[in-house]
Motif scaffolding. Structure first.
Motif, mmCIF file in Angstrom:
data_model
loop_
_atom_site.group_PDB
_atom_site.id
_atom_site.type_symbol
_atom_site.label_atom_id
_atom_site.label_comp_id
_atom_site.label_asym_id
_atom_site.label_seq_id
_atom_site.Cartn_x
_atom_site.Cartn_y
_atom_site.Cartn_z
ATOM 1 N N UNK A 1 22.590 -25.221 -25.376
ATOM 2 C CA UNK A 1 22.515 -24.056 -26.252
ATOM 3 C C UNK A 1 21.951 -24.470 -27.606
ATOM 4 N N UNK A 2 20.772 -23.977 -27.928
ATOM 5 C CA UNK A 2 20.111 -24.328 -29.188
ATOM 6 C C UNK A 2 20.620 -23.388 -30.286
ATOM 7 N N UNK A 3 21.841 -23.663 -30.752
ATOM 8 C CA UNK A 3 22.456 -22.829 -31.784
ATOM 9 C C UNK A 3 22.882 -23.719 -32.949
ATOM 10 N N UNK A 4 23.102 -23.108 -34.092
ATOM 11 C CA UNK A 4 23.527 -23.843 -35.272
ATOM 12 C C UNK A 4 23.903 -22.880 -36.375
ATOM 13 N N UNK A 5 24.061 -23.350 -37.593
ATOM 14 C CA UNK A 5 24.413 -22.479 -38.705
ATOM 15 C C UNK A 5 23.432 -21.313 -38.820
ATOM 16 N N UNK A 6 23.990 -20.124 -38.912
ATOM 17 C CA UNK A 6 23.165 -18.929 -39.022
ATOM 18 C C UNK A 6 22.860 -18.260 -37.703
ATOM 19 N N UNK A 7 23.150 -18.935 -36.581
ATOM 20 C CA UNK A 7 22.915 -18.342 -35.255
ATOM 21 C C UNK A 7 24.040 -17.358 -34.937
ATOM 22 N N UNK A 8 23.677 -16.134 -34.626
ATOM 23 C CA UNK A 8 24.658 -15.105 -34.297
ATOM 24 C C UNK A 8 24.841 -15.068 -32.778
ATOM 25 N N UNK A 9 26.060 -15.408 -32.329
ATOM 26 C CA UNK A 9 26.322 -15.570 -30.893
ATOM 27 C C UNK A 9 27.353 -14.566 -30.390
ATOM 28 N N UNK A 10 27.239 -14.269 -29.101
ATOM 29 C CA UNK A 10 28.231 -13.451 -28.390
ATOM 30 C C UNK A 10 28.636 -14.184 -27.133
ATOM 31 N N UNK B 1 31.455 -25.527 -32.912
ATOM 32 C CA UNK B 1 31.314 -26.907 -33.370
ATOM 33 C C UNK B 1 29.881 -27.187 -33.817
ATOM 34 N N UNK B 2 28.931 -26.439 -33.248
ATOM 35 C CA UNK B 2 27.530 -26.604 -33.631
ATOM 36 C C UNK B 2 27.161 -25.729 -34.828
ATOM 37 N N UNK B 3 28.157 -24.969 -35.338
ATOM 38 C CA UNK B 3 27.951 -24.208 -36.565
ATOM 39 C C UNK B 3 27.626 -22.743 -36.386
ATOM 40 N N UNK B 4 27.617 -22.238 -35.142
ATOM 41 C CA UNK B 4 27.245 -20.854 -34.900
ATOM 42 C C UNK B 4 28.330 -19.881 -35.360
ATOM 43 N N UNK B 5 27.921 -18.644 -35.622
ATOM 44 C CA UNK B 5 28.834 -17.536 -35.906
ATOM 45 C C UNK B 5 29.008 -16.741 -34.619
ATOM 46 N N UNK B 6 30.257 -16.528 -34.191
ATOM 47 C CA UNK B 6 30.502 -16.047 -32.821
ATOM 48 C C UNK B 6 31.427 -14.841 -32.774
ATOM 49 N N UNK B 7 31.085 -13.886 -31.923
ATOM 50 C CA UNK B 7 32.023 -12.873 -31.460
ATOM 51 C C UNK B 7 32.404 -13.270 -30.042
ATOM 52 N N UNK B 8 33.683 -13.495 -29.820
ATOM 53 C CA UNK B 8 34.190 -13.903 -28.505
ATOM 54 C C UNK B 8 35.078 -12.792 -27.972
ATOM 55 N N UNK B 9 34.822 -12.350 -26.767
ATOM 56 C CA UNK B 9 35.633 -11.263 -26.225
ATOM 57 C C UNK B 9 36.092 -11.576 -24.808
ATOM 58 N N UNK B 10 37.197 -10.946 -24.454
ATOM 59 C CA UNK B 10 37.714 -10.982 -23.093
ATOM 60 C C UNK B 10 38.577 -9.743 -22.911
ATOM 61 N N UNK B 11 39.091 -9.540 -21.684
ATOM 62 C CA UNK B 11 39.596 -8.212 -21.359
ATOM 63 C C UNK B 11 41.081 -7.980 -21.566
ATOM 64 N N UNK B 12 41.809 -8.958 -22.137
ATOM 65 C CA UNK B 12 43.238 -8.744 -22.350
ATOM 66 C C UNK B 12 43.709 -9.461 -23.605
#
Length: 458
Positions: free
Chosen positions: A254-263, A278-289
């Motif tokens: 995954x070529x991500x780093x600071x400033x990368x907007x991830x889902x 850990x690579x500096x990405x900004x993340x929205x993490x979701x799951x169903x419960x």
């Protein structure tokens, strides 16, 4: 054996009854069926794990042995007698520290304990017959019935063997089946922003833990000789996360780093999410419960990552505000889990063709939303922990058929040693260049896994 060990044997039978004999909502996977660890002494719990895991690992081989000496075939036995005989045969054939007579006597006692006194003689006779033929097991003829041979020898349901031999051939399938995980070791990924691999190795070694470097990645290690991962110093401090090497490869490419907007659309328990963080990405993490989201937050708090927003969201429900909003979308989706049967033995007996078909439909339902969340020029990574073309390669074709994406050459992103290993594996480097890789146990030193990467067309 003492009374405690006798109770453990009965507990093993009860666990296997829940895993193998119950149907529908009454059925349990192995982790759900096991009693709480604190209810047994450490040695008792270890013996229970040994019997249950070992019986499941060799189940179909054990059934073949029973069928050779029993007047009643395994399929026609009472469920509890099936489980008693199976656990006893496992002890006779695979545990050198258990005397044959003890295994036979304990099985007879368990038959009585379950109020089946009339079958004590039958159980005794079958097991004495098993003792007599020990070491004389004859597998089906490999040249005449290769699928049956592989099914019995490696204790894999024949329908799964047939799918794999049709796809990869008999010899490759045997290598996949023989690629067994070392249950005594688990893999840890070092959070590189939180700690140094050499320092982590030193800390773990000082705690009396055996550490072996994983191939491919210098920040992935295998460990053994510990009582609990949560009690390791580096884990408590958040410098490591428990994650298999094959799963770690996802974050590696995954070529991500600071400033990368991830889902991350199916994120729990959060190992891959933490890798992206850990690579500096900004993340929205979701799951169903809420329970799944709680696990993500626990990992976030332990590792000290702040730029993660974890929310309850069923990936089947489209979120309009996310359309074309993310630079990188990770879809590590629910699957049949056939890539991890080398350490989760119950999966192979619980999964069915119908369930695989249902999972394939579920994956496409989720992907139908997920592909819309990637911005133009952004990336979609689709992965599973299974070996199943309907759940893997067919979904690659489905993604490409949307016309929105082009495959990314993985041979440029994967570790060079892994690319070299791929030259000997089914699919080879050619599939890497087409944007996907099926990782096979036996050909690679890790769990089975599937990884594919796509770039959204501008």
């Amino acid at each position: 054996m003492n009374n405690a060990s006798h109770d453990v044997r009965n507990e093993a039978v009860n666990v296997l009854m829940l895993v193998l004999e119950k149907k529908g909502r009454d059925s349990r996977n192995l982790s759900e069926a096991m009693p709480p660890r604190n209810q047994l002494e450490p040695a008792e719990y270890a013996f229970l794990m040994q019997i249950t895991n070992g019986t499941l690992e060799h189940l179909l081989t054990i059934d073949e042995i029973i069928n050779k000496v029993s007047s009643v075939k395994v399929v026609h036995l009472k469920p509890v007698i099936r489980c008693i005989l199976r656990t006893a045969v496992y002890q006779i054939y695979y545990l050198n520290n258990v005397k044959h007579q003890v295994a036979v006597n304990e099985a007879v006692r368990l038959t009585e304990k379950h109020k089946l006194n009339g079958l004590k003689g039958f159980v005794n006779g079958v097991l004495r017959g098993v003792v007599r033929v020990k070491g004389q097991i004859q597998y089906p003829d490999k040249r005449r019935v290769p699928d049956k041979y592989l099914s019995v020898k490696y204790s894999m349901p024949v329908w799964i063997v047939q799918k794999w031999t049709a796809a990869y051939g008999v010899e490759a399938t045997e290598k996949i089946l023989s690629g067994k995980s070392d249950e005594s070791m688990i893999s840890l990924r070092v959070n590189k922003s939180k700690g140094d691999t050499e320092q982590v190795i030193e800390e773990l070694t000082n705690e009396g833990i055996k550490v072996v470097r994983n191939p491919y990645l210098d920040y992935s290690v295998r460990v053994s000789g510990f009582s609990s991962v949560s009690e390791m110093g580096p884990f408590a401090k958040g410098t490591v996360t428990a994650q298999d090497l094959s799963s770690t490869i996802v974050g590696e490419i995954a070529d991500v780093g600071p400033g990368t907007k991830c889902l991350d659309v199916c994120a729990a328990p959060g190992g891959k999410t933490m890798h992206l963080a850990d690579k500096g990405a900004s993340i929205i993490a979701c799951d169903r419960s809420e329970g799944k989201i709680k696990k993500i937050y626990q990992n976030m708090e332990r590792c000290g990552f702040q730029d993660i927003k974890a929310i309850v969201r069923d990936a089947r429900d489209f979120e309009p505000s996310w359309e074309e909003a993310f630079d990188f979308v990770l879809a590590d989706l629910p699957c049949s889990g056939l890539g991890v049967v080398g350490r989760k033995y119950d999966i192979r007996y619980r999964i069915s063709v119908t369930q695989i078909n249902e999972l394939s439909l579920l994956q496409k339902e989720i992907l139908n939303n997920t592909v819309k969340y990637v911005k133009k020029g952004g990336y979609l990574l689709y992965s599973t922990c299974t070996i199943s073309r309907s759940e893997n390669e067919e979904n690659v074709r489905w993604i490409l058929n949307t016309g929105l994406f082009e495959p990314v050459d993985l041979s440029e992103r994967l570790p060079k040693a892994m690319v070299e290993d791929a030259r000997k594996a089914p699919g080879g480097v050619s599939t890497m260049r087409q944007g996907y890789l099926q990782i096979f146990p036996g050909f690679y030193p890790c769990d089975g896994f599937f990884i594919s990467l796509f770039r959204r067309k501008a």
